[in-house]
Design a protein around this motif. Sequence first.
Motif, short mmCIF file in Angstrom:
data_model
loop_
_atom_site.label_atom_id
_atom_site.label_comp_id
_atom_site.label_asym_id
_atom_site.label_seq_id
_atom_site.Cartn_x
_atom_site.Cartn_y
_atom_site.Cartn_z
N ILE A 1 0.82 -1.22 0.00
CA ILE A 1 0.00 0.00 0.00
C ILE A 1 0.85 1.26 0.00
CG2 ILE A 1 -1.70 1.31 1.32
CD1 ILE A 1 -2.78 -1.40 2.32
N PHE A 2 1.88 1.28 0.83
CA PHE A 2 2.64 2.51 1.03
C PHE A 2 3.99 2.53 0.31
CE2 PHE A 2 -0.06 1.93 4.79
CZ PHE A 2 -0.84 3.09 4.70
N GLY A 3 4.45 1.36 -0.15
CA GLY A 3 5.72 1.29 -0.85
C GLY A 3 6.90 1.35 0.10
N PRO A 4 8.10 1.05 -0.41
CA PRO A 4 9.30 1.09 0.45
C PRO A 4 9.71 2.52 0.76
CG PRO A 4 9.92 0.64 -1.82
CD PRO A 4 8.42 0.66 -1.80
N ALA A 5 10.43 2.68 1.86
CA ALA A 5 10.95 4.00 2.22
C ALA A 5 12.20 4.26 1.39
CB ALA A 5 11.26 4.05 3.71
N GLY A 6 12.04 4.79 0.18
CA GLY A 6 13.15 4.98 -0.74
C GLY A 6 13.34 3.75 -1.60
N GLU A 7 14.29 3.82 -2.51
CA GLU A 7 14.54 2.70 -3.42
C GLU A 7 15.33 1.60 -2.72
OE1 GLU A 7 17.23 2.74 -7.11
OE2 GLU A 7 15.25 3.23 -7.90
N THR A 8 14.97 0.36 -2.99
CA THR A 8 15.66 -0.78 -2.39
C THR A 8 15.91 -1.84 -3.45
OG1 THR A 8 15.57 -2.40 -0.58
CG2 THR A 8 13.53 -1.96 -1.74
N THR A 9 16.90 -2.69 -3.21
CA THR A 9 17.29 -3.72 -4.17
C THR A 9 17.05 -5.10 -3.58
OG1 THR A 9 18.97 -2.31 -5.17
CG2 THR A 9 19.18 -4.67 -5.56
N LEU A 10 16.52 -5.98 -4.43
CA LEU A 10 16.21 -7.35 -4.02
C LEU A 10 17.03 -8.30 -4.87
CD1 LEU A 10 14.16 -8.48 -1.94
CD2 LEU A 10 12.59 -8.85 -3.84
N ASN A 11 17.82 -9.17 -4.23
CA ASN A 11 18.63 -10.15 -4.94
C ASN A 11 17.85 -11.46 -5.08
OD1 ASN A 11 20.88 -8.44 -5.14
ND2 ASN A 11 21.62 -9.04 -3.13
N VAL A 12 17.65 -11.88 -6.32
CA VAL A 12 16.87 -13.08 -6.61
C VAL A 12 17.77 -14.08 -7.33
CG1 VAL A 12 14.83 -14.03 -7.75
CG2 VAL A 12 14.78 -11.70 -6.83
N ARG A 13 17.97 -15.24 -6.69
CA ARG A 13 18.72 -16.31 -7.34
C ARG A 13 17.71 -17.29 -7.94
NH1 ARG A 13 23.24 -19.35 -3.98
NH2 ARG A 13 21.51 -19.78 -2.57
N VAL A 14 17.90 -17.59 -9.23
CA VAL A 14 16.89 -18.37 -9.94
C VAL A 14 17.56 -19.15 -11.07
CG1 VAL A 14 16.35 -16.35 -11.37
CG2 VAL A 14 14.70 -18.20 -11.24
N PRO A 15 17.14 -20.39 -11.33
CA PRO A 15 17.69 -21.14 -12.47
C PRO A 15 17.48 -20.38 -13.77
CG PRO A 15 16.47 -22.60 -11.03
CD PRO A 15 16.19 -21.21 -10.55
N VAL A 16 18.45 -20.45 -14.66
CA VAL A 16 18.43 -19.62 -15.86
C VAL A 16 17.21 -19.92 -16.73
CG1 VAL A 16 19.93 -21.23 -17.14
CG2 VAL A 16 19.79 -18.82 -17.83
N SER A 17 16.82 -21.17 -16.88
CA SER A 17 15.68 -21.49 -17.75
C SER A 17 14.38 -20.96 -17.16
CB SER A 17 15.57 -23.00 -17.96
OG SER A 17 16.71 -23.49 -18.64
N PHE A 18 14.20 -21.08 -15.84
CA PHE A 18 13.00 -20.56 -15.19
C PHE A 18 12.96 -19.05 -15.31
CE2 PHE A 18 10.35 -19.31 -11.57
CZ PHE A 18 9.30 -20.21 -11.66
N ALA A 19 14.13 -18.41 -15.19
CA ALA A 19 14.19 -16.96 -15.28
C ALA A 19 13.83 -16.47 -16.68
CB ALA A 19 15.59 -16.47 -14.89
N VAL A 20 14.48 -17.04 -17.70
CA VAL A 20 14.31 -16.55 -19.07
C VAL A 20 12.97 -16.96 -19.67
CG1 VAL A 20 15.23 -16.70 -21.44
CG2 VAL A 20 16.80 -16.48 -19.48
N LEU A 21 12.59 -18.21 -19.44
CA LEU A 21 11.41 -18.74 -20.13
C LEU A 21 10.09 -18.46 -19.41
CD1 LEU A 21 12.89 -22.18 -21.23
CD2 LEU A 21 12.59 -20.13 -22.62
N TRP A 22 10.15 -18.19 -18.12
CA TRP A 22 8.87 -17.94 -17.43
C TRP A 22 8.86 -16.63 -16.63
CZ3 TRP A 22 6.92 -17.15 -12.53
CH2 TRP A 22 5.53 -17.20 -12.44
N MET A 23 9.88 -16.37 -15.84
CA MET A 23 9.81 -15.24 -14.92
C MET A 23 9.94 -13.88 -15.60
SD MET A 23 12.14 -14.33 -11.57
CE MET A 23 11.55 -15.73 -10.63
#
Length: 312
Positions: A87-109
């Motif tokens: 609803i209110f969003g983060p307090a300023g910009e933030t970064t999220l590190n996501v580790r994911v298999p390459v095929s799942f990342a490219v073909l679906w995510m």
Amino acid sequence: MSYRLPPLPWLRAFEASARRGSFAAAADELGLTSAAVSHQMRALEQELGYPLFERLARGLRLTDLGKAYLVPVRQAFSELSISTLSIFGPAGETTLNVRVPVSFAVLWMTPRLHRFAQAHPGIRLRLFSAIWADALPADKTDIDIRFGYGNWPGSAAQLLVNDPIVLVTAPGSRIKSVRDIGSTEMVQIMGVEGDWLHLYEAAGMELPKGGAGISVDTSLAALEIVASGHGAALVLSRFAEAFEATGKVVRVKGVELPHDQSHYLLTTQSSDAPRAEALLFADWLRQELATEAAQQMKGKAAATGRRRRSHG
């Protein structure tokens, strides 16, 4: 409506103490004294009428009731964090590190990430499409998606999705059934070498002694090879759909087998509370998968209805 709830600071101290394993560590996290946290826990236990912790010489141990109570308390804090951030969003910009298999990342995510970015412009995503899971240290990972059997030491694995495997070839291929693949090379994906054996066994055939013609380390590479007109591959149906949609490969009809490996969302057994942004992304991920599954079921039901009418 009247809610029967203990004071929120007591619940925060309970969750932190359970996660940290001591009142002192919880006090450091909450900016309180150890005596204050201990007092809050005694007050909470008196309020509830039951002990939540066993006080040991070195730390704490949850009682059975404490373990049971911790689950909804954590769930409530998670939902509150997700709602507040949504609803209110983060307090300023933030970064999220996501580790994911390459095929799942490219073909679906990645084709769906624009929806998350539009809904949460203050959260920047960094995708680590690591083929091998240990390429990014666990303490640097906010979201960890892996493919396997669900048993990674030191982590709790939550099932995201289990997809069947399908057989794909290039458009115009002469392969129309399993019995036609003897004349073509098998494109083998490392780590799931048993898929071809299962396919042949299901068809009542013997696996050719020569084995795979080409071995690759990702489903993405296997699909690209098949799309170029070379061989046939067994891939997860979710990955095949991405190439089918653009006409790069075709699915051999009637070939669909269950798979004993799945995609999981991992939660590291850490004493730190999960970031609200990570909870939000995980919730978005589950919603995307649930929405897609509902759409697929609706499509199958509609197709079944059309077939019945045509035979009527």
